[in-house]
Write a protein that holds these residues in place. Structure first.
Motif, PDB file in Angstrom:
ATOM      1  N   GLU A 156       0.849  -1.184   0.000  1.00 47.65           N
ATOM      2  CA  GLU A 156       0.000   0.000   0.000  1.00 47.65           C
ATOM      3  C   GLU A 156       0.891   1.242   0.000  1.00 47.65           C
ATOM      4  N   THR A 157       0.326   2.351  -0.388  1.00 47.36           N
ATOM      5  CA  THR A 157       1.062   3.605  -0.402  1.00 47.36           C
ATOM      6  C   THR A 157       1.381   4.027   1.022  1.00 47.36           C
ATOM      7  N   LEU A 158       2.639   4.400   1.237  1.00 45.52           N
ATOM      8  CA  LEU A 158       3.091   4.817   2.560  1.00 45.52           C
ATOM      9  C   LEU A 158       3.250   6.330   2.613  1.00 45.52           C
ATOM     10  N   GLU A 159       2.939   6.882   3.770  1.00 45.57           N
ATOM     11  CA  GLU A 159       3.249   8.281   4.041  1.00 45.57           C
ATOM     12  C   GLU A 159       4.769   8.391   4.192  1.00 45.57           C
ATOM     13  N   PRO A 160       5.349   9.585   4.034  1.00 43.69           N
ATOM     14  CA  PRO A 160       6.810   9.720   4.161  1.00 43.69           C
ATOM     15  C   PRO A 160       7.361   9.173   5.482  1.00 43.69           C
ATOM     16  N   LEU A 161       6.696   9.459   6.578  1.00 45.86           N
ATOM     17  CA  LEU A 161       7.154   8.944   7.871  1.00 45.86           C
ATOM     18  C   LEU A 161       7.083   7.422   7.906  1.00 45.86           C
ATOM     19  N   GLU A 162       6.022   6.865   7.351  1.00 46.31           N
ATOM     20  CA  GLU A 162       5.901   5.415   7.314  1.00 46.31           C
ATOM     21  C   GLU A 162       7.020   4.787   6.484  1.00 46.31           C
ATOM     22  N   SER A 163       7.373   5.420   5.383  1.00 46.58           N
ATOM     23  CA  SER A 163       8.481   4.915   4.555  1.00 46.58           C
ATOM     24  C   SER A 163       9.776   4.899   5.346  1.00 46.58           C
ATOM     25  N   GLN A 164       9.992   5.942   6.098  1.00 43.37           N
ATOM     26  CA  GLN A 164      11.192   6.022   6.927  1.00 43.37           C
ATOM     27  C   GLN A 164      11.180   4.923   7.988  1.00 43.37           C
ATOM     28  N   LEU A 165      10.045   4.716   8.611  1.00 48.61           N
ATOM     29  CA  LEU A 165       9.923   3.663   9.625  1.00 48.61           C
ATOM     30  C   LEU A 165      10.178   2.284   9.023  1.00 48.61           C
ATOM     31  N   VAL A 166       9.611   2.030   7.861  1.00 49.56           N
ATOM     32  CA  VAL A 166       9.772   0.721   7.223  1.00 49.56           C
ATOM     33  C   VAL A 166      11.238   0.489   6.869  1.00 49.56           C
ATOM     34  N   GLU A 167      11.921   1.506   6.396  1.00 51.74           N
ATOM     35  CA  GLU A 167      13.353   1.356   6.078  1.00 51.74           C
ATOM     36  C   GLU A 167      14.132   0.978   7.337  1.00 51.74           C
ATOM     37  N   ILE A 168      13.829   1.621   8.440  1.00 56.88           N
ATOM     38  CA  ILE A 168      14.492   1.284   9.707  1.00 56.88           C
ATOM     39  C   ILE A 168      14.155  -0.148  10.113  1.00 56.88           C
ATOM     40  N   MET A 169      12.883  -0.516   9.995  1.00 56.68           N
ATOM     41  CA  MET A 169      12.452  -1.860  10.385  1.00 56.68           C
ATOM     42  C   MET A 169      13.117  -2.928   9.521  1.00 56.68           C
ATOM     43  N   ARG A 170      13.314  -2.654   8.262  1.00 59.42           N
ATOM     44  CA  ARG A 170      13.963  -3.631   7.367  1.00 59.42           C
ATOM     45  C   ARG A 170      15.409  -3.890   7.764  1.00 59.42           C
ATOM     46  N   ARG A 171      16.039  -2.923   8.393  1.00 55.75           N
ATOM     47  CA  ARG A 171      17.421  -3.109   8.847  1.00 55.75           C
ATOM     48  C   ARG A 171      17.489  -3.934  10.138  1.00 55.75           C
ATOM     49  N   HIS A 172      16.333  -4.302  10.653  1.00 53.66           N
ATOM     50  CA  HIS A 172      16.275  -5.083  11.894  1.00 53.66           C
ATOM     51  C   HIS A 172      15.363  -6.297  11.715  1.00 53.66           C
ATOM     52  N   PRO A 173      15.837  -7.292  10.965  1.00 50.26           N
ATOM     53  CA  PRO A 173      14.997  -8.489  10.756  1.00 50.26           C
ATOM     54  C   PRO A 173      14.677  -9.235  12.049  1.00 50.26           C
ATOM     55  N   GLU A 174      15.498  -9.041  13.078  1.00 50.72           N
ATOM     56  CA  GLU A 174      15.235  -9.718  14.353  1.00 50.72           C
ATOM     57  C   GLU A 174      13.937  -9.245  15.001  1.00 50.72           C
ATOM     58  N   TYR A 175      13.406  -8.098  14.577  1.00 52.54           N
ATOM     59  CA  TYR A 175      12.171  -7.576  15.156  1.00 52.54           C
ATOM     60  C   TYR A 175      10.927  -7.961  14.360  1.00 52.54           C
ATOM     61  N   ARG A 176      11.099  -8.610  13.234  1.00 51.76           N
ATOM     62  CA  ARG A 176       9.942  -8.944  12.390  1.00 51.76           C
ATOM     63  C   ARG A 176       8.882  -9.766  13.110  1.00 51.76           C
ATOM     64  N   PRO A 177       9.251 -10.735  13.960  1.00 56.13           N
ATOM     65  CA  PRO A 177       8.189 -11.474  14.666  1.00 56.13           C
ATOM     66  C   PRO A 177       7.268 -10.556  15.481  1.00 56.13           C
ATOM     67  N   PHE A 178       7.814  -9.525  16.082  1.00 55.95           N
ATOM     68  CA  PHE A 178       6.984  -8.586  16.853  1.00 55.95           C
ATOM     69  C   PHE A 178       6.114  -7.751  15.927  1.00 55.95           C
ATOM     70  N   LEU A 179       6.677  -7.353  14.802  1.00 59.62           N
ATOM     71  CA  LEU A 179       5.944  -6.513  13.864  1.00 59.62           C
ATOM     72  C   LEU A 179       4.808  -7.273  13.194  1.00 59.62           C
ATOM     73  N   GLU A 180       4.989  -8.569  13.034  1.00 59.19           N
ATOM     74  CA  GLU A 180       3.986  -9.381  12.359  1.00 59.19           C
ATOM     75  C   GLU A 180       2.973  -9.990  13.330  1.00 59.19           C
ATOM     76  N   ASP A 181       3.234  -9.893  14.614  1.00 55.46           N
ATOM     77  CA  ASP A 181       2.327 -10.409  15.630  1.00 55.46           C
ATOM     78  C   ASP A 181       1.726  -9.228  16.372  1.00 55.46           C
ATOM     79  N   GLY A 182       0.995  -8.419  15.644  1.00 55.79           N
ATOM     80  CA  GLY A 182       0.520  -7.133  16.100  1.00 55.79           C
ATOM     81  C   GLY A 182      -0.123  -7.075  17.458  1.00 55.79           C
ATOM     82  N   GLU A 183      -1.148  -7.863  17.688  1.00 60.34           N
ATOM     83  CA  GLU A 183      -1.887  -7.774  18.948  1.00 60.34           C
ATOM     84  C   GLU A 183      -1.000  -8.058  20.149  1.00 60.34           C
ATOM     85  N   ARG A 184      -0.202  -9.085  20.060  1.00 63.62           N
ATOM     86  CA  ARG A 184       0.684  -9.440  21.177  1.00 63.62           C
ATOM     87  C   ARG A 184       1.711  -8.333  21.410  1.00 63.62           C
ATOM     88  N   ALA A 185       2.212  -7.777  20.317  1.00 59.19           N
ATOM     89  CA  ALA A 185       3.244  -6.745  20.421  1.00 59.19           C
ATOM     90  C   ALA A 185       2.720  -5.471  21.077  1.00 59.19           C
TER      91      ALA A 185
END
Length: 143
Positions: free
Chosen positions: A24-53
Motif C-alpha cells: 500500500e502507499t506509505l506516508e513519508p514517515l511510514e516509509s522512513q519507519l519501514v526502512e528502519i524496520m527492514r534493517r532489523h529483521p530480528e524484530y519482524r516477529p513482533f511486527l507481524e504479531d501485532g496484537e501481542r506486540a
C-alpha cells in the motif's frame, strides 16, 4: 506520530509494516519507519504479531530489548540529523561515519549516547543536556 499512549505509539509502527507488506502507499514517515524496520529483521516477529506486540512488556533486566524503543531511537537520530539538532550532530555523525564506515553502526553508536542522555533526564530529573550528548558522540568519533 508521537503519543504518550504505548499502544497508539506501537500501532503506528505496526500499521506502517502492514501497509508495506501489502504494498500500500506509505506516508513519508511510514516509509522512513519501514526502512528502519527492514534493517532489523530480528524484530519482524513482533511486527507481524501485532496484537501481542501492542501489550508486550520488555524487561532490560532480563536482557530483552524493546524493539519499538530501539526503532524509535533510530527515528529520533535520523530526525536530529535532518535538522542538525542539537547543533553540530551532523558533523559528529560524519566524523563517526568516517571512522566506522557504516551508517547503521553509526546510528547504533549514537543511540548509546542518546539512551544515556534520556536515562539521565528520567532518573535525575534534569533537562536534556545537548552538550553532554554531543560530547559523548564526539568521544566515539575520536576513539
Amino acid at each position: 506520530m508521537f503519543s504518550t499512549d504505548r499502544q497508539t505509539h506501537r500501532q503506528i509502527f505496526l500499521d506502517a509494516w502492514r501497509k508495506s507488506n501489502a504494498q500500500e502507499t506509505l506516508e513519508p514517515l511510514e516509509s522512513q519507519l519501514v526502512e528502519i524496520m527492514r534493517r532489523h529483521p530480528e524484530y519482524r516477529p513482533f511486527l507481524e504479531d501485532g496484537e501481542r506486540a501492542l501489550d508486550q512488556d520488555f524487561s532490560p533486566e532480563l536482557g530483552q530489548t524493546n524493539p519499538f524503543l530501539h526503532l524509535g531511537l533510530h527515528l529520533a537520530i535520523l530526525e536530529q540529523l535532518s535538522i542538525d539538532q542539537p547543533r553540530g550532530i551532523r558533523d559528529h555523525y560524519q566524523r563517526l561515519l568516517a571512522r566506522l564506515g557504516d551508517p547503521h553502526r553509526v546510528e547504533h553508536a549514537i543511540m548509546e549516547c542518546l539512551a544515556e542522555a534520556i536515562w539521565r533526564v528520567q532518573h535525575q530529573r534534569v533537562p536534556f543536556d545537548d552538550s553532554a550528548y554531543l560530547y559523548c558522540i564526539q568521544r566515539l568519533a575520536d576513539d
